[in-house]
Design a protein around this motif. Sequence first.
Motif, PDB file in Angstrom:
ATOM      1  N   LEU A  14     -18.568   5.601   1.335  1.00  0.00           N
ATOM      2  CA  LEU A  14     -18.786   4.327   0.646  1.00  0.00           C
ATOM      3  C   LEU A  14     -17.443   3.608   0.578  1.00  0.00           C
ATOM      4  N   ALA A  15     -17.444   2.333   0.940  1.00  0.00           N
ATOM      5  CA  ALA A  15     -16.238   1.504   0.851  1.00  0.00           C
ATOM      6  C   ALA A  15     -16.538   0.343  -0.097  1.00  0.00           C
ATOM      7  N   TYR A  16     -15.567   0.009  -0.941  1.00  0.00           N
ATOM      8  CA  TYR A  16     -15.749  -1.106  -1.865  1.00  0.00           C
ATOM      9  C   TYR A  16     -14.428  -1.838  -2.047  1.00  0.00           C
ATOM     10  N   SER A  17     -14.551  -3.053  -2.564  1.00  0.00           N
ATOM     11  CA  SER A  17     -13.372  -3.802  -2.982  1.00  0.00           C
ATOM     12  C   SER A  17     -13.595  -4.227  -4.424  1.00  0.00           C
ATOM     13  N   SER A  18     -12.504  -4.437  -5.133  1.00  0.00           N
ATOM     14  CA  SER A  18     -12.582  -4.940  -6.497  1.00  0.00           C
ATOM     15  C   SER A  18     -11.261  -5.601  -6.847  1.00  0.00           C
ATOM     16  N   ILE A  19     -11.245  -6.222  -7.999  1.00  0.00           N
ATOM     17  CA  ILE A  19     -10.045  -6.855  -8.519  1.00  0.00           C
ATOM     18  C   ILE A  19      -9.769  -6.244  -9.886  1.00  0.00           C
ATOM     19  N   ALA A  20      -8.537  -5.807 -10.095  1.00  0.00           N
ATOM     20  CA  ALA A  20      -8.166  -5.232 -11.395  1.00  0.00           C
ATOM     21  C   ALA A  20      -8.142  -6.339 -12.442  1.00  0.00           C
ATOM     22  N   ALA A  72     -20.514   4.552  -9.418  1.00  0.00           N
ATOM     23  CA  ALA A  72     -21.148   4.032 -10.643  1.00  0.00           C
ATOM     24  C   ALA A  72     -20.123   3.949 -11.775  1.00  0.00           C
ATOM     25  N   THR A  73     -19.245   4.935 -11.855  1.00  0.00           N
ATOM     26  CA  THR A  73     -18.187   4.912 -12.866  1.00  0.00           C
ATOM     27  C   THR A  73     -17.249   3.734 -12.626  1.00  0.00           C
ATOM     28  N   ILE A  74     -16.896   3.501 -11.373  1.00  0.00           N
ATOM     29  CA  ILE A  74     -16.018   2.384 -11.019  1.00  0.00           C
ATOM     30  C   ILE A  74     -16.679   1.057 -11.373  1.00  0.00           C
ATOM     31  N   GLU A  75     -17.969   0.919 -11.045  1.00  0.00           N
ATOM     32  CA  GLU A  75     -18.682  -0.329 -11.338  1.00  0.00           C
ATOM     33  C   GLU A  75     -18.700  -0.638 -12.830  1.00  0.00           C
ATOM     34  N   SER A  76     -18.739   0.376 -13.667  1.00  0.00           N
ATOM     35  CA  SER A  76     -18.798   0.146 -15.113  1.00  0.00           C
ATOM     36  C   SER A  76     -17.424   0.185 -15.775  1.00  0.00           C
ATOM     37  N   ASP A  77     -16.384   0.458 -15.008  1.00  0.00           N
ATOM     38  CA  ASP A  77     -15.020   0.543 -15.539  1.00  0.00           C
ATOM     39  C   ASP A  77     -14.517  -0.866 -15.863  1.00  0.00           C
ATOM     40  N   ILE A  78     -14.095  -1.079 -17.098  1.00  0.00           N
ATOM     41  CA  ILE A  78     -13.656  -2.415 -17.524  1.00  0.00           C
ATOM     42  C   ILE A  78     -12.347  -2.841 -16.862  1.00  0.00           C
ATOM     43  N   HIS A  80     -12.048  -2.997 -13.681  1.00  0.00           N
ATOM     44  CA  HIS A  80     -12.447  -3.590 -12.400  1.00  0.00           C
ATOM     45  C   HIS A  80     -13.301  -4.830 -12.621  1.00  0.00           C
ATOM     46  N   LEU A  81     -13.026  -5.864 -11.830  1.00  0.00           N
ATOM     47  CA  LEU A  81     -13.869  -7.061 -11.760  1.00  0.00           C
ATOM     48  C   LEU A  81     -14.371  -7.212 -10.327  1.00  0.00           C
ATOM     49  N   HIS A  82     -15.508  -7.854 -10.171  1.00  0.00           N
ATOM     50  CA  HIS A  82     -16.031  -8.187  -8.845  1.00  0.00           C
ATOM     51  C   HIS A  82     -16.085  -6.971  -7.923  1.00  0.00           C
ATOM     52  N   VAL A  83     -16.643  -5.877  -8.416  1.00  0.00           N
ATOM     53  CA  VAL A  83     -16.798  -4.675  -7.586  1.00  0.00           C
ATOM     54  C   VAL A  83     -17.870  -4.981  -6.543  1.00  0.00           C
ATOM     55  N   LEU A  84     -17.497  -4.833  -5.279  1.00  0.00           N
ATOM     56  CA  LEU A  84     -18.399  -5.165  -4.191  1.00  0.00           C
ATOM     57  C   LEU A  84     -18.446  -4.017  -3.195  1.00  0.00           C
TER      58      LEU A  84
END
Length: 152
Positions: A14-20, A72-78, A80-84
Amino acid sequence: MFRSYYSTPLMYRLAYSSIATSPFSETELHEALTQWRDKNSRLNITGMLLYSNGNIFQVLEGHEQDVQSIFATIESDIRHLHVLKVADGTINERDFPDWSMGFKTVTGSQFEHVLGYVDPTKQEFLASHPDQGEGSLVALLKSFATEAQPLS
């Protein structure tokens, strides 16, 4: 359906991008990476993380349930923004077998070259480079992995 105890389940990537939500300092990155690597080692997760001025791009490899749980943990981690999710699926073998989490801090211009990266918060993101596949993504990340240094 009967499943053999000796069968090896397929690996999953799984590959994703996000913004701290706020950029990580070197100390914060060091502390977080130590924790993440410990957890990844326990779960037999491998991969690579690129970081640039608050932008994060990561590939995770392992058993699907474990990778999905971490995501799922990353997606709900405050933090991270804009987890894609950029790509995911089964793989025959790991591309980062020796990295519980390879890590590289990259410049903004290097980060932008990750598949022609465009800020996911901008409208043009969805139109960017639809013809490039997951193979080129992994090849690019592997090039960063050869340059990455382990934490001391």
